[in-house]
Write an enzyme that holds these catalytic residues in place. Structure first.
Site, short mmCIF file in Angstrom:
data_model
loop_
_atom_site.label_atom_id
_atom_site.label_comp_id
_atom_site.label_asym_id
_atom_site.label_seq_id
_atom_site.Cartn_x
_atom_site.Cartn_y
_atom_site.Cartn_z
N LEU A 159 39.36 36.91 37.69
CA LEU A 159 38.94 36.52 36.34
C LEU A 159 37.61 35.77 36.34
O LEU A 159 37.14 35.36 35.29
CB LEU A 159 40.01 35.62 35.70
CG LEU A 159 41.40 36.24 35.53
CD1 LEU A 159 42.38 35.21 34.98
CD2 LEU A 159 41.33 37.45 34.61
N SER A 160 36.99 35.60 37.50
CA SER A 160 35.77 34.79 37.61
C SER A 160 34.52 35.57 37.23
O SER A 160 34.21 36.59 37.85
CB SER A 160 35.62 34.28 39.05
OG SER A 160 34.31 33.78 39.25
N PRO A 161 33.75 35.08 36.24
CA PRO A 161 32.51 35.77 35.91
C PRO A 161 31.49 35.73 37.05
O PRO A 161 30.71 36.65 37.22
CB PRO A 161 31.99 35.01 34.67
CG PRO A 161 32.59 33.65 34.79
CD PRO A 161 33.94 33.86 35.42
#
EC number: 5.99.1.4
Length: 199
Positions: free
Chosen positions: A11-13
């Site tokens: 989920l990390s940009p």
């Protein structure tokens, strides 16, 4: 042969903005990679960090500007308000763990596929059909989405514990076999130089 432990969240940009540069650097130096997806919000709680939505507005504003600048710089489209964020990162993480154990496909493509789905394609990576499609696209058996759920959950939890013990506090985070640590997609160049013996 050099080795890299790659701690990240699906989920990390910033893990998304890493693209497949880690895999390119590893291939350049003949290094192997172990993918260690984890719950980065739980990691923040263990290591003194703050989830993005709880940060001071000035930090949130800078984060938005920085993500926009980095996405343009790297040529990777990015939606600052994706339709399915946050979502449950566990199913995609379990799929990566199962795929790594099974072998036979492209793990870098799989990991980046999940991240691209969140940040550029407005797909919910917690959904079974999305997980299966990503596995197939990266050359893995889509049925891996059904197998190894217990071992996936155990490995996912173990990755969090290992990360906290080894000094990881954010994502993406790279640790070499000689315990050199690199935090952030903007440090992949330094990782490259280190593997080349220049840093």
């Amino acid at each position: 042969m050099a080795h890299i432990d790659y701690f990240f969240s699906t989920l990390s940009p910033y893990a998304y903005l890493a693209g497949t540069r880690l895999e390119d650097v590893a291939a350049k130096h003949g290094a192997t990679i172990t993918y260690k997806p984890l719950d980065v919000v739980a990691l923040f709680g263990r290591t003194g960090g703050t989830p993005p939505k709880e940060r001071h507005p000035s930090r949130q504003q800078l984060r938005a500007q920085e993500l926009t600048r980095q996405s343009k710089k790297l040529g990777l489209p990015l939606n600052l308000q994706p339709a399915f964020w946050p979502t449950n990162g566990a199913p995609s993480s379990y799929a990566i763990i199962a795929a790594q154990n099974a072998g036979g496909g492209d793990l870098g493509k799989l990991a980046h596929g999940f991240l691209r789905a969140v940040w550029a394609e407005d797909k919910d990576i917690a959904q079974d059909d999305v997980v299966r499609a990503m596995l197939a696209d990266a050359g893995f058996d889509p049925a891996l989405a059904d197998s190894g759920l217990l071992s996936g959950a155990e490995a996912y939890a173990a990755n969090l514990e290992e990360a906290a013990l080894r000094g990881v506090f954010g994502a993406p985070f790279y640790i070499t076999d000689n315990d050199q640590r690199f935090w952030g997609q903007d440090r992949i160049g330094d990782l490259d130089l280190h593997l080349a013996g220049k840093l």
